[in-house]
Every structure is written in C-alpha cells, then in structure tokens.
Design an enzyme around this catalytic site. Structure first.
Site, mmCIF file in Angstrom:
data_model
loop_
_atom_site.group_PDB
_atom_site.id
_atom_site.type_symbol
_atom_site.label_atom_id
_atom_site.label_comp_id
_atom_site.label_asym_id
_atom_site.label_seq_id
_atom_site.Cartn_x
_atom_site.Cartn_y
_atom_site.Cartn_z
ATOM 1 N N GLU A 43 0.697 -1.290 0.050
ATOM 2 C CA GLU A 43 -0.067 0.006 -0.126
ATOM 3 C C GLU A 43 0.797 1.279 0.208
ATOM 4 O OE1 GLU A 43 -1.615 3.373 1.880
ATOM 5 O OE2 GLU A 43 -0.530 2.074 3.082
ATOM 6 N N ASP A 47 0.506 3.980 -3.278
ATOM 7 C CA ASP A 47 0.307 5.109 -2.858
ATOM 8 C C ASP A 47 1.025 6.076 -3.899
ATOM 9 O OD1 ASP A 47 -0.964 7.565 -1.504
ATOM 10 O OD2 ASP A 47 1.146 7.782 -1.227
ATOM 11 N N GLU A 119 -4.684 0.465 -3.222
ATOM 12 C CA GLU A 119 -3.397 0.886 -3.463
ATOM 13 C C GLU A 119 -2.337 -0.213 -3.544
ATOM 14 O OE1 GLU A 119 -3.211 5.461 -1.974
ATOM 15 O OE2 GLU A 119 -3.260 3.909 -0.442
#
Length: 231
Positions: A43, A47, A119
């Site tokens: 994640e 991002d 993400e």
C-alpha cells in the site's frame, strides 16, 4: 488472482504479490503469518504509484493548469473516499482476505480498508512490471472522477473557501462540531454542524467526519453567498 486479472485486464506474473496486496493485517495475525504477508508495505508503494499516474494524467489532460490547480484535483482524486468507491465498483474490495471476526464485521466495506487494498494492488502491478498497462486502466477508471472534481471544485474545496471568506471579515475561522454518530461500525454516519462568531450556520451528514465537514462547509457557503460556491 484470475478475478484480479479480469478486473484490471492485466495478466499477473507473480501471484504472491497480489495475495499479499489483498490480505488485511487481521488475517496475518489470525494465521500467525509474518507482517510482510499483509498489504501494508505494498500500500505504501501503491500510494506513490497512484500519485505518479494521476499526476501524469492531469499534466496531459489540462496543459494550461498551474501546479496548484493540479495538486488540488489530485488530492481529492487520490483520497480514500474516491479509492474506496472505485474499489467497490470494480469488485476488488470483495476479494480482500481478513480474519473471520473482521469479515463478520464487514470490514471490506470500510473506506480505509478498501482504499488500502486498491493501492496495494497498484504496488503489486508495479513490482510485477506492468506499469504501462496499468496506466491505461487507471486513466479509464479515474478520468470520470477527475472531470467531476474539476467541474465541481467549489463543492470539494468548500472548507478552504469558507475559511478564506470568514478570515477576510474578522480573522476568525469556522468551528466544526461533531454532534452525532450513528449506524454500525461498517456503515457509520456522522452529523456535523459549522458555527461562526458563536452562531450556527449549517448542518450536514457524511460517511466520515471529513466528508460531513466538507458538505457542511458547502451548505454554509451557499447560505453566506460565497461567490465560488454559487457557480
């Protein structure tokens, strides 16, 4: 992993990456697995991948926009709220692995969880060497949201507009008060009021405190006649 391939239309080479991307920390705790087997590291990477992708789309789509204008649009488009909507719409949120307890609590419906998994999958595709193909899919998924934000910026930027307006009058800022929380943990609703000069201006509800505050600010702008919100 076949379902992920169908959703994104991109073949997967390293299935382990995507298993991790769809694994909530509660699952690794329940199964006594290593921390690295959950989606949090992916994640973090995803991002950055998402911000790069959206920045590229905005740069090409709006050649006359200043960096500040593009930054405002990007911050809204990459928010958990938008990512959660997309994750649920394409069916990715339904594939998240979690502990039995958390699944019973409908953790997949939580905004933060569905956004993080989305993400993480982007991070997995980056490591899988599929960024160019991923860019095409992200442009397809995000363009409607980008256009919506661009056309309705006053609504999304209402808190900033309201604060600028009130500070121009007497340097004071609006005060937001959470007056009510209701609903189950997986589907909370927040009711917020905004006050200025010790006077009530508006009230609104949202699926998060931030969302409720933004809606409340927009209602306040409407009532106060803040120009940008009248467009």
């Amino acid at each position: 992993m076949k379902e992920v391939e169908d959703i994104f239309g991109i073949k997967i080479s390293d299935s382990l990456l995507f298993e991790r991307a769809l694994t909530h920390p509660s699952y690794t705790q329940e199964k006594e697995l290593d921390y690295v087997e959950c989606y949090e590291r992916l994640e973090f990477l995803g991002d950055a991948v998402l911000k790069l992708a959206i920045s590229d789309i905005l740069y090409r789509k709006y050649p006359d926009y200043h960096e500040g204008e593009m930054s405002k649009i990007r911050s809204i488009v990459v928010s958990d709220s938008t990512l959660s909507v997309i994750s649920k719409e394409i069916g990715l949120a339904d594939l998240i692995r979690a502990s039995e307890h958390d699944l019973k609590q409908k953790i997949r419906t939580l905004e933060s969880v569905s956004a993080c998994a989305f993400e993480a999958v982007l991070g997995a595709y980056w490591l899988d060497g599929k960024f160019e193909l991923l860019m095409k899919k992200l442009e397809e998924l995000f363009t409607p949201h980008i256009e919506n934000v661009n056309e309705n910026m006053a609504k999304y930027n209402a808190k900033a507009l309201l604060q600028e307006y009130t500070q121009s009058l007497n340097k004071k800022t609006p005060v937001y008060k959470l007056v009510k929380e209701s609903g189950p943990a997986h589907n909370r609703e927040f009711t917020v009021e905004v006050w200025y000069n010790d006077e009530f201006i508006a009230q609104a509800c949202g699926k998060s405190k931030k969302d409720a505050e933004q809606k409340c600010a927009y209602e306040a702008c409407q009532k106060l006649g803040v120009t940008e919100c009248q467009k």
